[in-house]
Design a protein around this motif. Sequence first.
Motif, PDB file in Angstrom:
ATOM      1  N   CYS A   1      67.192  51.314  55.129  1.00  0.00           N
ATOM      2  CA  CYS A   1      67.369  51.049  56.553  1.00  0.00           C
ATOM      3  C   CYS A   1      67.856  52.327  57.244  1.00  0.00           C
ATOM      4  O   CYS A   1      68.848  52.915  56.838  1.00  0.00           O
ATOM      5  CB  CYS A   1      68.387  49.925  56.765  1.00  0.00           C
ATOM      6  SG  CYS A   1      68.619  49.515  58.514  1.00  0.00           S
TER       7      CYS A   1
ATOM      8  N   THR B   1      76.414  44.426  55.911  1.00  0.00           N
ATOM      9  CA  THR B   1      74.990  44.308  56.256  1.00  0.00           C
ATOM     10  C   THR B   1      74.169  45.331  55.459  1.00  0.00           C
ATOM     11  O   THR B   1      73.897  45.115  54.289  1.00  0.00           O
ATOM     12  CB  THR B   1      74.767  44.475  57.783  1.00  0.00           C
ATOM     13  OG1 THR B   1      75.361  45.709  58.214  1.00  0.00           O
ATOM     14  CG2 THR B   1      75.388  43.326  58.550  1.00  0.00           C
TER      15      THR B   1
ATOM     16  N   THR C   1      69.402  37.662  65.795  1.00  0.00           N
ATOM     17  CA  THR C   1      69.321  37.492  64.349  1.00  0.00           C
ATOM     18  C   THR C   1      70.716  37.279  63.765  1.00  0.00           C
ATOM     19  O   THR C   1      71.687  37.075  64.520  1.00  0.00           O
ATOM     20  CB  THR C   1      68.616  38.711  63.718  1.00  0.00           C
ATOM     21  OG1 THR C   1      68.358  38.439  62.340  1.00  0.00           O
ATOM     22  CG2 THR C   1      69.474  39.974  63.823  1.00  0.00           C
TER      23      THR C   1
ATOM     24  N   VAL D   1      66.430  45.868  64.442  1.00  0.00           N
ATOM     25  CA  VAL D   1      67.555  45.134  65.057  1.00  0.00           C
ATOM     26  C   VAL D   1      68.311  46.089  65.974  1.00  0.00           C
ATOM     27  O   VAL D   1      68.542  47.243  65.609  1.00  0.00           O
ATOM     28  CB  VAL D   1      68.526  44.585  63.980  1.00  0.00           C
ATOM     29  CG1 VAL D   1      69.766  43.966  64.631  1.00  0.00           C
ATOM     30  CG2 VAL D   1      67.823  43.557  63.103  1.00  0.00           C
TER      31      VAL D   1
ATOM     32  N   LEU E   1      68.037  49.936  62.282  1.00  0.00           N
ATOM     33  CA  LEU E   1      69.197  49.343  62.955  1.00  0.00           C
ATOM     34  C   LEU E   1      69.648  50.294  64.059  1.00  0.00           C
ATOM     35  O   LEU E   1      69.978  51.451  63.799  1.00  0.00           O
ATOM     36  CB  LEU E   1      70.337  49.135  61.949  1.00  0.00           C
ATOM     37  CG  LEU E   1      71.661  48.625  62.516  1.00  0.00           C
ATOM     38  CD1 LEU E   1      71.505  47.260  63.168  1.00  0.00           C
ATOM     39  CD2 LEU E   1      72.727  48.560  61.417  1.00  0.00           C
TER      40      LEU E   1
ATOM     41  N   CYS F   1      66.404  44.298  57.404  1.00  0.00           N
ATOM     42  CA  CYS F   1      66.360  45.301  58.470  1.00  0.00           C
ATOM     43  C   CYS F   1      65.939  46.686  57.938  1.00  0.00           C
ATOM     44  O   CYS F   1      66.486  47.173  56.941  1.00  0.00           O
ATOM     45  CB  CYS F   1      67.750  45.395  59.096  1.00  0.00           C
ATOM     46  SG  CYS F   1      67.806  46.449  60.540  1.00  0.00           S
TER      47      CYS F   1
ATOM     48  N   ILE G   1      69.926  40.896  58.671  1.00  0.00           N
ATOM     49  CA  ILE G   1      70.039  42.356  58.712  1.00  0.00           C
ATOM     50  C   ILE G   1      70.195  42.887  57.289  1.00  0.00           C
ATOM     51  O   ILE G   1      69.539  43.848  56.879  1.00  0.00           O
ATOM     52  CB  ILE G   1      71.230  42.781  59.597  1.00  0.00           C
ATOM     53  CG1 ILE G   1      70.978  42.356  61.050  1.00  0.00           C
ATOM     54  CG2 ILE G   1      71.460  44.282  59.523  1.00  0.00           C
ATOM     55  CD1 ILE G   1      72.147  42.602  61.975  1.00  0.00           C
TER      56      ILE G   1
ATOM     57  N   TYR H   1      61.183  45.276  60.601  1.00  0.00           N
ATOM     58  CA  TYR H   1      62.233  44.336  61.036  1.00  0.00           C
ATOM     59  C   TYR H   1      63.343  45.178  61.670  1.00  0.00           C
ATOM     60  O   TYR H   1      64.248  45.665  60.997  1.00  0.00           O
ATOM     61  CB  TYR H   1      62.784  43.514  59.867  1.00  0.00           C
ATOM     62  CG  TYR H   1      63.590  42.306  60.331  1.00  0.00           C
ATOM     63  CD1 TYR H   1      63.059  41.022  60.260  1.00  0.00           C
ATOM     64  CD2 TYR H   1      64.863  42.459  60.873  1.00  0.00           C
ATOM     65  CE1 TYR H   1      63.782  39.916  60.699  1.00  0.00           C
ATOM     66  CE2 TYR H   1      65.584  41.363  61.320  1.00  0.00           C
ATOM     67  CZ  TYR H   1      65.031  40.093  61.226  1.00  0.00           C
ATOM     68  OH  TYR H   1      65.755  39.000  61.670  1.00  0.00           O
TER      69      TYR H   1
END
Length: 421
Positions: free
Chosen positions: A173, A159, A129, A245, A141, A138, A134, A243
């Motif tokens: 996140c 990010t 990605t 990462v 993480l 995201c 992000i 989502y």
Amino acid sequence: MPAPDRPGVTCPFCGLVCDDLRVGPGTRGLAVTENGCAVAARGFGQVATATTGPRIAGAPATLADAAAAAARLLAAARRPLIGGLGTDVQGARAACRLADQTGGVLDHMNGAGAIRNLLVLQDSGWITTTLSEIRNRCDLLILAGGDITSRFPRFFERTIAAPEALFGGDRQCATVFLGRGPQAGVTLPGPVEVIGCEVAELGQAFGLLRALLAGRPVQATSAAGAPLAVWQGLADRMRAATYGVVAWAAPDFDFPHAELAIQTLCELVKDLNRDTRFSGLPLGGSDGDITVDAVSLWQTGFGLRAAFGAGGPTQDLHQHATARLLASGEADALVWVSSFDPARTPPASTVPTVVLGHAAMTLPAEPAVFIPVGTPGVDHAGHLFRTDRVVALPLAALRGSALPSVAEALDAIGAALEGGR
Ligand code: SF4
């Protein structure tokens, strides 16, 4: 000429290539006055040493004479290595031209780490990605290897902690560190968990996570020093993420066969995409390593560690390694390029060496030829690829400089070779 204070400066000193700095005159070199970090402050604050100018065997020389001396050295070589390659797009293009002209090998100073990722990409591929994705999407993480901010200081700021996001600022996140935790003083906007474990054994953990996600029977009671329950909890969170990462920096995976751990991680990401969205983010780009890989790819058809010979370009991720070529004597001349960081000096070797180095570089041993070069984004304009490879950012010249760019210095050597000087 004193540099004006200017906003919107793009920073070339790590792979994030942040484009929001304000930079002005400093007491030494340039000073970052907004949106910088310690690495940027050090990079922009570097100044040339008072005696810097081209040298041949330690004696002052003109650029033309230094280029001619380098050309004679390369003309006598059977297999020159053009290494270091701490440069921008234009410098990388010039390095490809010189390698083509001399039958040389190209390798980057970060090649040992970068090939751990390339081996995986070439063998089985990956799903990756971008920094923007992000920032915008995201919700989980994971940082494999831990502390990422020592290499990429503004990673979180750019990010998950960025004040603006595409879908509004109310995103949440969670961050999980695998290995080392965050550095002191790093604050994150959402919940943070640190799973303290052995980075060199993370391959086990990634394999265990794959088994847990697939619902296979598991007999292990721990992996990488953390108990099974911890990994089961993480597997559940990964599956529940909308989502997710997982980011890693290849230099953190510096142990035998680390590429196998990275490959297991990339396969884990693929598994997760059966049920949700999950991506990897291999972090790199510092000292132009991703830029050089990209330029080599489009110029030769091969990325890092390409070489030129009678049959055309070839690539060998192991045989074309700087350390091996110098230790075996296969490389009989070295051109070392390092325009961002004066501390990245050439490796010790017995082969005749030409250094195109940062003007503040202090060398442990005097090379056959030294040519001080400008830094892209400080002394001259240029382009650098960002860590996620989706954008090559333009770099501006921030001050008047008499230093040649790497491209100009390499092309001068190439012209001298052509002209038989
Ligand atoms: S994080 Fe990297 S690119 Fe951004 S300002 Fe710091 S050194 Fe420059």
